[in-house]
Write an enzyme that holds these catalytic residues in place. Structure first.
Site, PDB file in Angstrom:
ATOM      1  N   HIS A 107      19.092  69.587  70.775  1.00 11.70           N
ATOM      2  CA  HIS A 107      19.905  70.683  71.318  1.00 11.70           C
ATOM      3  C   HIS A 107      19.434  71.120  72.690  1.00 11.70           C
ATOM      4  O   HIS A 107      20.115  71.907  73.364  1.00 11.70           O
ATOM      5  CB  HIS A 107      19.884  71.861  70.338  1.00 11.70           C
ATOM      6  CG  HIS A 107      21.178  72.603  70.279  1.00 11.70           C
ATOM      7  ND1 HIS A 107      22.067  72.653  71.324  1.00 11.70           N
ATOM      8  CD2 HIS A 107      21.754  73.335  69.271  1.00 11.70           C
ATOM      9  CE1 HIS A 107      23.103  73.369  70.992  1.00 11.70           C
ATOM     10  NE2 HIS A 107      22.952  73.809  69.736  1.00 11.70           N
ATOM     11  N   HIS A 166      48.853  -2.899  72.479  1.00 11.49           N
ATOM     12  CA  HIS A 166      50.244  -3.080  72.059  1.00 11.49           C
ATOM     13  C   HIS A 166      50.347  -3.970  70.824  1.00 11.49           C
ATOM     14  O   HIS A 166      51.433  -4.122  70.265  1.00 11.49           O
ATOM     15  CB  HIS A 166      51.072  -3.725  73.174  1.00 11.49           C
ATOM     16  CG  HIS A 166      51.392  -2.798  74.287  1.00 11.49           C
ATOM     17  ND1 HIS A 166      52.001  -3.207  75.458  1.00 11.49           N
ATOM     18  CD2 HIS A 166      51.204  -1.458  74.440  1.00 11.49           C
ATOM     19  CE1 HIS A 166      52.153  -2.186  76.269  1.00 11.49           C
ATOM     20  NE2 HIS A 166      51.673  -1.100  75.661  1.00 11.49           N
ATOM     21  N   LEU A 187      57.844   4.451  75.186  1.00 15.01           N
ATOM     22  CA  LEU A 187      57.581   5.369  74.094  1.00 15.01           C
ATOM     23  C   LEU A 187      58.787   5.509  73.180  1.00 15.01           C
ATOM     24  O   LEU A 187      59.921   5.665  73.640  1.00 15.01           O
ATOM     25  CB  LEU A 187      57.167   6.732  74.653  1.00 15.01           C
ATOM     26  CG  LEU A 187      55.855   6.723  75.444  1.00 15.01           C
ATOM     27  CD1 LEU A 187      55.610   8.070  76.088  1.00 15.01           C
ATOM     28  CD2 LEU A 187      54.686   6.336  74.553  1.00 15.01           C
ATOM     29  N   ASP A 190      53.857  14.099  71.229  1.00  8.39           N
ATOM     30  CA  ASP A 190      54.674  15.316  71.237  1.00  8.39           C
ATOM     31  C   ASP A 190      55.725  15.293  72.330  1.00  8.39           C
ATOM     32  O   ASP A 190      56.894  15.610  72.103  1.00  8.39           O
ATOM     33  CB  ASP A 190      53.786  16.552  71.363  1.00  8.39           C
ATOM     34  CG  ASP A 190      52.823  16.474  72.544  1.00  8.39           C
ATOM     35  OD1 ASP A 190      52.190  15.413  72.714  1.00  8.39           O
ATOM     36  OD2 ASP A 190      52.685  17.458  73.292  1.00  8.39           O
ATOM     37  N   ARG A 249      71.432 -32.365  79.537  1.00  7.34           N
ATOM     38  CA  ARG A 249      71.786 -33.746  79.226  1.00  7.34           C
ATOM     39  C   ARG A 249      73.261 -33.879  78.904  1.00  7.34           C
ATOM     40  O   ARG A 249      73.953 -34.767  79.429  1.00  7.34           O
ATOM     41  CB  ARG A 249      70.942 -34.226  78.048  1.00  7.34           C
ATOM     42  CG  ARG A 249      71.171 -35.683  77.662  1.00  7.34           C
ATOM     43  CD  ARG A 249      70.258 -36.072  76.515  1.00  7.34           C
ATOM     44  NE  ARG A 249      70.465 -35.254  75.338  1.00  7.34           N
ATOM     45  CZ  ARG A 249      71.454 -35.453  74.447  1.00  7.34           C
ATOM     46  NH1 ARG A 249      72.318 -36.450  74.626  1.00  7.34           N
ATOM     47  NH2 ARG A 249      71.580 -34.676  73.401  1.00  7.34           N
TER      48      ARG A 249
END
Length: 1269
Positions: A357, A622, A649, A686, A1190
């Site tokens: 105080h 690939h 893609l 995505d 041919r």
């Protein structure tokens, strides 16, 4: 001089205890204390009062009195009392500095009630001479005195000292409900993720530190400096935590350790510092530094049920905050939970602020507590905490209870449940990067406040109509189920599905309790992550800079794919066919398909596979492969194959679907519960899934009778970037998967950092596919650790994203830590498993490096690998033609043929017996003979069953009932009714070229024995499938050794219908032709078309056939064939005019030869006959490639007097066959074609004029020039 309290305050007893142990055995004290204790000079533990200025004076231990008597109370020294050194008893000649005072025993008060110490009496140290007399035993009801030592003495001393601090206390009751509910959210999140818990004291402590920033006076303390009172303001808030410890002797001890500089910490740092202090206190690892400098303390007597306390304030602090027990108000503590919930009564917690105080006033302390109160109820306070802990959801909000009736709220709860089912995915924690970390995953429809509900409703029960298996549930429990089902690491979209049964099936499994994987399953998931990461790390280390399009950042793909395949094996299916782009392909080949590491490493070394010695070959990412998958926790196995793909893609999507359908048709299990046992597993990127139109085209095939494969599992590797394009620039929709809603596919968005969630969804996807034979989409959100390829720097375009990625721990590490933290595996087990896999790779790598290096040579053509037989018989018996004609009138009883179709069927029977066979019937004759020979014939295209030009009528529709009759299907049995094994599958395709052609190409790869034909509505529209033609049809064999004998029927001819209904683009196919990659033909008679198709069916080679078919010639009465042309001839690649082969035409008269192809032949013949030009001969080249050199030379040699040769075409000069023939004819046959000239339209950018009148003029000019004198 300045005065200050002991820096250790009430912890001083502990410091002295440490010093005692240090003196006896330094090794018994943590090394962190050594430096401090070496020169520590403790005070004696006698009680003394404080001086008037608050400074405690050191007092020497008094000498023991000569006779037993109570020790006198020590005299309180005044300010002039000499220091303790001058008052020390002179019992030891050694300097006092060398022997700490703590070793000297303080005088003890003697009492007749305390029993004598037997050991002291025996040793003669009791203060009397002679034999010791036994001490009298105290009576049972006598008082006992005990000298306070150590901690107890220190506490007594500190408490006495605290009396010098004039304190006052403020008290405030604070609602605890918001803390309770938010703590539940926080701890549930931590339990699901990294572990740990947040306590109420964590929250209150952080709020106190935050409030001190607003009221810094609460952090000050009082001190006298040079005899003057001072308010000391510390540089930082050092929050002291009162920690109750239990000693080895069972006694409880209180220490106060400081969280230093708490005011500079964010919540996460504060919690880490808090837990560190508590942990070290319990482990006895606190250092001297931890005890010093406390500026404001927090004590929590509420843990033992104390509601309200006024703790003592020690010198050196301005305030101590006490936390009381969390209780309902006393008057409601006997009420039931239901009653309390109905009334909206919440628990309270009482905070006390005991303050000095002298420097802090009551109003300030009260305002301080009010601020703590406001913080603990504020949105911003909990928002900060949730963000700091990485919780992606909004905290519970403090709002006033809504007084509406429970009936009204029941309806709102039902609405809330529906909202979560519809939009819960918008709140799901699915982004492992959390790029916008300040944004909570929320939506107004998912906020209880939007529905008129508050935190006061959480513990009230509502009718939920069977939700989660209950009729009534507390709102808290409802939200727990909804958030666990829809808002964690899996976001689900399924309410767009129109079939209630499918919605209900998904709902039960999503909202039901999920079984946690067993430890064995978790270890297996970890092993898959180990394999995925180690493979990429190995390649990155060993083949620096080489492109491989790694899977780093998306390693969860491997356990997810593994789970899909394992679940397919669990269902005892036959095969999983994988189609995917190049990213992660090598990892999938190695860890899913089982391609040998040695073969993959050899490709990195540049060693060619002997099987790919011919043709161009292709880059390693690939290539396709196949293998057998064995269940880890079951007894089944399943074939796994990966289709080859180009870099275009999503171009492989329809190809893979066609391949799968072909395999299913070969198994012939039908559209039943046991059917569709070959499963397509399609991986996507995505950006490509949202951006490439072929995705929608392929999805559109999913439920069509002629194309369905019983459901595809789509796994989107969503790395949230497309090369350098951000999602915001790549799609207009919320998700890249929104296109899949068109077919009612359920969509699962999964956080790629949660492999267990990915595995759970993968298994559920297979189960749904098996139950409903529909597509399922898994959107696996992850990231791309490196650039688009290994040489790219993505930080140039996505700097913020890659700042996050560069510091992010991989999923293998985070998952490993989670397993170790839960005690499922040890660190050694995890590291051993990883090292074992790395060792396998290293061993194979060394073996490959030691292989003999072969000199790289130019590749050879694939043309020699497959040669068309020279004398292949394609003629058929006349009786078979008659049978096919009869079949067209063998309609079922009661079947009503359309009045415009019936004459066509009757005419066909007539042609089968009498001849003059037109083009459409010649085609059906060819297909019918194949079916009778046991061949599966598949014919599809836009309007193909009837025919764009109303010419085919392969399927007849009942005019009244709409039922179907397919005449050629009758050829699937012989004349005796026995099955031939043949089938006729004819379908109208959707309005698509890219996907439709890709599907048929894939079908022809999957079933090499089938006759697969696709017809364009007009040949002009084939350019919609140009990617399939360029990447698969023309080059699949050369690049991958992938064989196909698909047939493309392309209506072609200049007839004045404009630029888009004229040309099948002959020039493009001829430009692509090389190495015998295709057969390109432009037949001009029905019989030659018949033999061309039959030769393609019977020649035993697998190469595509491109046929430019007629339009107006379909009804040209001159363009018909006799029966003997079908029963006696074969395909003729070069045709002369019948007048020279079957008539009396004189070749010696010919001086001009017009070489041509297609329907213009009939216009040239008509003009020649009209002008009686015997000097002109017309030679048709029916097979444009491979060029019949041919046969062409032999034919030209029959005309000895030729002076000039012209190539005549109705296409513009830069189109049609001329751009190729103008170069190749003189090169291949220089003796025959040197100086050959062209007659055609002028070079044009479009295939033809848009005006039919201009067309007629141009056509006339061609004829005029061809027959000019």
């Amino acid at each position: 001089m300045s005065s200050s309290p002991s820096p250790f305050g009430q912890n001083e007893w502990l410091v002295e205890e440490m010093y005692r142990k240090f003196r006896e055995d330094p090794s018994s004290v943590d090394p962190s204390w050594h430096e401090f204790l070496v020169d520590y000079n403790p005070e004696p533990t006698t009680d003394s009062s404080a001086s008037e200025n608050g400074q405690q004076t050191r007092t020497a231990a008094p000498k023991a009195p000569p006779e037993p008597a109570p020790a006198p109370a020590p005299k309180t020294p005044d300010s002039k009392t000499p220091d303790s050194k001058s008052q020390a008893p002179k019992q030891d000649s050694k300097p006092q500095e060398s022997k700490p005072q703590a070793k000297a025993k303080p005088a003890e008060s003697k009492s007749s009630t305390k029993p004598a110490d037997a050991k002291s009496e025996k040793s003669g140290k009791s203060g009397t001479n002679g034999a010791a007399k036994p001490a009298a035993q105290p009576a049972d009801d006598s008082d006992q005195n005990q000298v306070l030592r150590g901690a107890a003495a220190a506490v007594a001393k500190n408490m006495s000292a605290s009396l010098d601090v004039p304190t006052a206390t403020s008290v405030r009751a604070i609602p605890a409900k918001l803390m309770i509910d938010n703590r539940v959210v926080i701890n549930n999140h931590l339990k699901r993720t990294r572990g740990g818990k947040i306590s109420f004291t964590h929250l209150i402590g952080y709020a106190i530190v935050a409030a001190v920033k607003k009221f810094p006076n609460m952090n000050r303390h009082f001190a006298e400096v040079d005899g003057k009172p001072n308010a000391v303001t510390p540089a930082h808030t050092n929050l002291g935590l009162a920690i109750d410890l239990q000693g080895k002797d069972g006694n409880r001890q209180l220490v106060v350790a400081a969280i230093k500089k708490a005011d500079t910490m964010r919540f996460g740092q504060f919690i880490a510092a808090y837990e560190d202090i508590v942990r070290r206190a319990r482990d006895g690892k606190l250092t001297a530094e931890d005890f010093s400098g406390v500026t404001i303390s927090l004590t929590n007597p509420g843990t033992i049920g104390t509601v309200h306390s006024v703790p003592r304030l020690m010198r050196g602090q301005g305030a101590i905050i006490g936390v009381g027990a969390m209780e309902y108000p006393a008057e409601f503590q006997g009420a039931s939970e239901e009653r309390i919930a109905d009334l909206g009564i919440g628990k309270l917690i009482t905070l006390t602020s005991t303050y000095d105080h002298r420097i802090i006033q009551g109003a300030e302390s009260g305002d301080f507590l009010r601020t703590v109160h406001q913080l603990l109820l504020s949105d911003d306070f909990f928002d900060e905490i949730f963000r700091e802990l990485g919780i992606p959801y909004e905290p519970v909000r403090w709002r006033t209870d809504n007084p509406d009736s429970i009936e009204d709220k029941n309806a709102r709860v039902i609405e809330l449940i529906a909202a979560y089912r519809n939009r819960g995915h918008l709140m799901a924690d699915i982004d492992p990067l959390r790029l916008d970390s300040n944004r909570f995953r929320s939506h107004p429809d998912l906020d209880v406040l939007t529905h008129g509900l508050t935190l006061w409703d959480l513990d009230r029960e509502f009718k939920v109509n069977g939700f989660a298996g209950a009729e009534r549930k507390k709102l808290r429990d409802v939200l727990a189920v909804l958030r666990d089902a829809y808002c964690r690491h899996i976001g689900v979209e399924y309410t767009h599905i129109l079939e209630p049964e499918q919605q209900q099936w998904l709902q039960e499994r999503i909202e039901g309790k999920h079984e946690k994987p067993t430890v064995a399953q978790q270890k297996y998931i970890l092993s898959r992550l180990n394999a995925a990461e180690a493979f990429e790390t190995f390649l990155q280390t060993k083949y620096v800079g080489q492109k491989r399009f790694s899977l780093e950042g998306a390693e969860t793909v491997i356990p997810a794919m593994d789970a899909v395949i394992d679940q397919c094996a669990e269902h005892a299916l036959d095969e999983v066919v994988i189609g995917m782009p190049h990213r992660g392909r090598l990892n999938v080949l190695a860890n899913i398909v089982g391609k040998p590491y040695s073969q993959i490493f050899s490709e990195f070394e540049g060693n060619l596979n002997p099987s790919q010695a011919h043709g161009s070959g292709d880059v390693k990412y690939h290539l396709g492969s196949s293998g057998t998958y064995l269940q880890m926790f079951g007894d089944n196995d399943i074939t796994v194959s990966l289709t080859a793909n180009p870099s275009h893609l999503e171009a492989v999507d329809p190809v893979m679907e066609g391949l799968v359908r072909a395999k299913q048709d070969l198994l012939d299990k039908g559209d039943t519960e046991d059917g569709y046992t070959v499963v397509p597993l399609m991986l996507h990127g995505d950006a490509a899934f949202a951006g490439q139109g072929v995705v929608a085209e392929t999805l559109n095939l999913a439920l069509l009778r002629g194309y369905r494969t019983g459901g595809t599992i789509h796994l989107i590797v969503n790395n949230q970037i497309g090369f350098t394009t951000s999602p915001a620039a790549a799609k207009s929709s919320e998700y890249c998967t929104d296109v899949a809603k068109m077919i009612g596919a359920p969509i699962f968005h999964v956080n790629g950092d949660d492999p267990e969630a990915a595995v759970w969804v993968s298994r559920l996807a297979v189960d749904f596919r098996q139950k409903f034979k529909k597509d399922v989409v898994i959107d696996l959100l992850c990231y791309r650790r490196r650039g688009h390829n290994e040489g790219d720097d993505p930080s140039m375009t996505q700097p913020s994203m890659y700042d996050v990625i560069d510091t992010k721990r991989g999923v293998r590490k985070s998952y490993t830590e989670a397993l170790i933290g839960r005690g499922d595996i040890s660190m050694k087990e995890a590291e051993d498993a990883l090292r074992d896999y790395q060792g396998q790779l290293e061993q194979v790598f060394n073996e490959v490096r030691e292989l003999e290096k072969h000199e790289i040579e130019p590749s050879e053509s694939v043309e020699a690998d497959q040669q068309i037989p020279a004398k292949l018989a394609t003629a058929v018996d006349k009786s078979l033609l008659a049978r096919i004609g009869d079949a067209h009138l063998a309609v079922p009883e009661g079947f009503t043929v359309h009045p415009r179709v019936k004459p066509v069927l009757e005419k066909r029977r007539e042609m089968a017996y009498e001849g003059k066979v037109d083009w459409a019937f010649a085609e059906l004759l060819a297909l019918g003979t194949m079916i009778s020979e046991g061949k599966l014939v598949r014919l599809s295209g836009q309007d193909t069953r009837r025919g764009t030009f109303t010419q085919r009528h392969s399927v007849v529709i009942d005019r009244k009932t709409g039922k179907e009759f397919t005449p050629l299907q009758l050829l699937a049995t012989d004349s005796d009714g026995n099955p031939t094994g043949g089938k006729f599958l004819v379908y109208d395709s959707p309005l698509s070229e890219f996907a439709a052609v890709g599907f048929e190409y894939g079908y022809s790869v999957g079933n090499p024995d089938a006759m697969v034909l696709w017809e364009a509505q007009f040949g002009d529209f084939i350019n919609g499938a140009q990617s399939i033609i360029d990447e698969f049809i023309s080059s699949g064999e050369a690049k991958w050794g992938q064989l196909s004998d698909v047939v493309l029927l392309l209506p072609h001819g200049h007839e004045g219908q404009g630029p888009d209904h004229t040309s099948g683009r002959i020039e493009r196919f001829l430009q692509l032709w090389a190495e015998g990659s295709m057969t390109i033909a432009l037949p001009s008679t029905p019989a030659n078309y018949f033999h061309l198709l039959r030769r393609h069916s019977l020649d035993g080679i697998q190469r595509p056939l491109i046929v430019f078919t007629p339009k107006s010639m379909l009804r040209n009465k001159a363009a018909v064939s006799d029966i003997r042309d079908f029963t006696e001839q074969k395909f003729r690649s070069v045709l002369e005019e019948p007048t020279y082969t079957d008539g009396d035409g004189d070749r010696n008269k010919v001086t001009r030869i017009l070489l041509t192809s297609g329907k213009i032949y009939y216009e040239l013949v008509a003009r020649k006959n009209k002008e009686s030009r015997d000097d002109v001969a017309i030679v048709r080249i029916e097979q444009l490639a491979p060029l019949p050199k041919r046969r062409l030379a032999e034919t030209l040699d029959k005309y000895p007097n030729v002076e000039e040769k012209f190539w005549v075409q109705e296409e513009p000069a830069n189109q049609g066959a001329w751009p190729t023939f103008g170069l190749t004819l003189p090169e291949m046959l220089p003796d025959h074609f040197t100086g050959i000239k062209r007659i055609s339209r002028r070079a044009m950018s479009a295939p033809s004029s848009g005006s039919s009148k201009v067309h007629a003029v141009e056509q006339q000019e061609i004829l005029d020039e061809a027959f000019a004198p």
